[in-house]
Design an enzyme around this catalytic site. Structure first.
Site, PDB file in Angstrom:
ATOM      1  N   ASP A 217       0.853  -1.195   0.000  1.00  0.00           N
ATOM      2  CA  ASP A 217       0.000   0.000   0.000  1.00  0.00           C
ATOM      3  C   ASP A 217       0.881   1.234   0.000  1.00  0.00           C
ATOM      4  O   ASP A 217       1.916   1.267   0.659  1.00  0.00           O
ATOM      5  CB  ASP A 217      -0.984  -0.007   1.172  1.00  0.00           C
ATOM      6  CG  ASP A 217      -0.331  -0.141   2.525  1.00  0.00           C
ATOM      7  OD1 ASP A 217      -0.154   0.897   3.194  1.00  0.00           O
ATOM      8  OD2 ASP A 217       0.000  -1.261   2.912  1.00  0.00           O
TER       9      ASP A 217
ATOM     10  N   GLU B  11      -8.041   4.308  12.077  1.00  0.00           N
ATOM     11  CA  GLU B  11      -6.954   4.068  13.025  1.00  0.00           C
ATOM     12  C   GLU B  11      -7.050   4.907  14.296  1.00  0.00           C
ATOM     13  O   GLU B  11      -6.406   4.589  15.294  1.00  0.00           O
ATOM     14  CB  GLU B  11      -5.605   4.368  12.353  1.00  0.00           C
ATOM     15  CG  GLU B  11      -5.342   3.595  11.081  1.00  0.00           C
ATOM     16  CD  GLU B  11      -4.024   3.991  10.418  1.00  0.00           C
ATOM     17  OE1 GLU B  11      -3.065   4.320  11.145  1.00  0.00           O
ATOM     18  OE2 GLU B  11      -3.950   3.982   9.177  1.00  0.00           O
TER      19      GLU B  11
END
Length: 316
Positions: free
Chosen positions: A113, A202
């Protein structure tokens, strides 16, 4: 070390060591001879020749000491070089185990990613390398108005170089979830062959976990309605266990945990981010490494436009 040197004597495979042992024996004989001379009575005329050869004996002793010291120094240096090489090899192996980890277990496909933090990616180098990259996740947007400055270039290049690509949105928990989805939707155009939309969550919300989950689920439902597929949720293992577990089970999970597959044995994951320190040819910075736990055919099935997509739950 001394046992090693002695064991070499019978076969004389090393000429230098043989010469060294020859001098050792010679030195012992000479030293014993000198001691005998000193312990005896006054030398007579018949020992004059011996007295004259003392200088030769001393010279031989000096040469022998120098040779033995040199051999021992070379031996120590050689051993230290071997140890250094071994350590370097272990470090290299450790890096290669990260770089090529998908080779070590055929059960997992490998992907990375990326975002603007990786800078300008040399896609042709990355594609031509032997690295087994099967898919690429690309950051597109952040919050209600953030846009990754490299998204469009990375998105086009990933398609051009025939990677399976996916776009992810970084969720800001204290911002309106509907506006965050609108930012993603107006930026990302998914076509057949692309992964479903991905939500990266997150951070905790200052409004509490309940509000956090409400916002996350709102974003996911909006994404599913627009793109016609279930989005993927990315999060860390601890964050999932403490804030999201039990609330997002209807969605494929991309979980981050960096201590091996053992840490995610109790999680029904689809993707596992196993490292953030993977080195890839063509990328100047370290990147995150990810595993997909099923086959290449099932990886393609997961993509938009595949006829089998709606039949898959994408669980481990």
């Amino acid at each position: 070390m001394m046992k090693t040197l002695i064991s070499d004597l019978p076969v004389f495979e090393d000429p230098v060591k043989f010469l060294m042992w020859f001098f050792i024996v010679l030195m012992v004989v000479f030293l014993m001879f000198l001691v005998t001379l000193r312990s005896g009575k006054k030398l007579g005329e018949r020992h004059v020749a011996v007295k004259k050869t003392r200088s030769v004996i001393y010279s031989t002793l000096i040469i022998g000491v120098a040779l033995i010291s040199s051999v021992f120094a070379l031996e120590l240096n050689s051993q230290s070089e071997v140890v250094g090489d071994t350590l370097s090899a272990e470090e290299i192996d450790a890096l290669e185990s990260l770089e090529h980890i998908s080779h070590h277990d055929s059960h997992y496909l490998f992907g990375i990613d990326i975002s603007h933090y990786q800078g300008e990616i040399k896609w042709h180098i990355m594609k031509e390398s032997e690295h087994p990259i099967d898919f690429v996740f690309i950051r597109s947007t952040m919050g209600i108005d953030g846009k990754d400055t490299h998204y469009h270039a990375n998105w086009v290049d990933a398609k051009k170089h025939e990677y399976i690509r996916g776009a992810y949105h970084y969720y800001r928990p204290n911002e309106n979830s509907t506006k965050q989805f609108e930012n993603f939707a107006e930026t990302v155009n998914l076509v057949d062959g692309d992964f479903p939309p991905i939500l990266d969550i997150e951070e905790p919300s200052r409004f509490g976990d309940k509000k956090l989950r409400e916002g996350v689920l709102n974003w996911l439902k909006l994404a599913e309605a627009k793109y016609g597929v279930k989005p993927v949720v990315y999060t860390g293992k601890h964050f999932y266990d403490t804030r999201l577990k039990g609330y997002i089970e209807d969605y494929p999970l991309w979980i981050a945990a960096y201590s091996g597959k053992g840490r995610v044995n109790d999680v029904e994951w689809t993707f596992h981010q196993f490292s953030e320190e993977v080195e890839i040819a063509g990328i100047d910075t370290a990147v995150d490494g990810n595993s997909f736990h099923m086959t290449m055919e099932e990886l393609h099935d997961m993509c938009i436009g595949d006829r089998n997509h709606s039949k898959k739950y994408w669980r481990n």
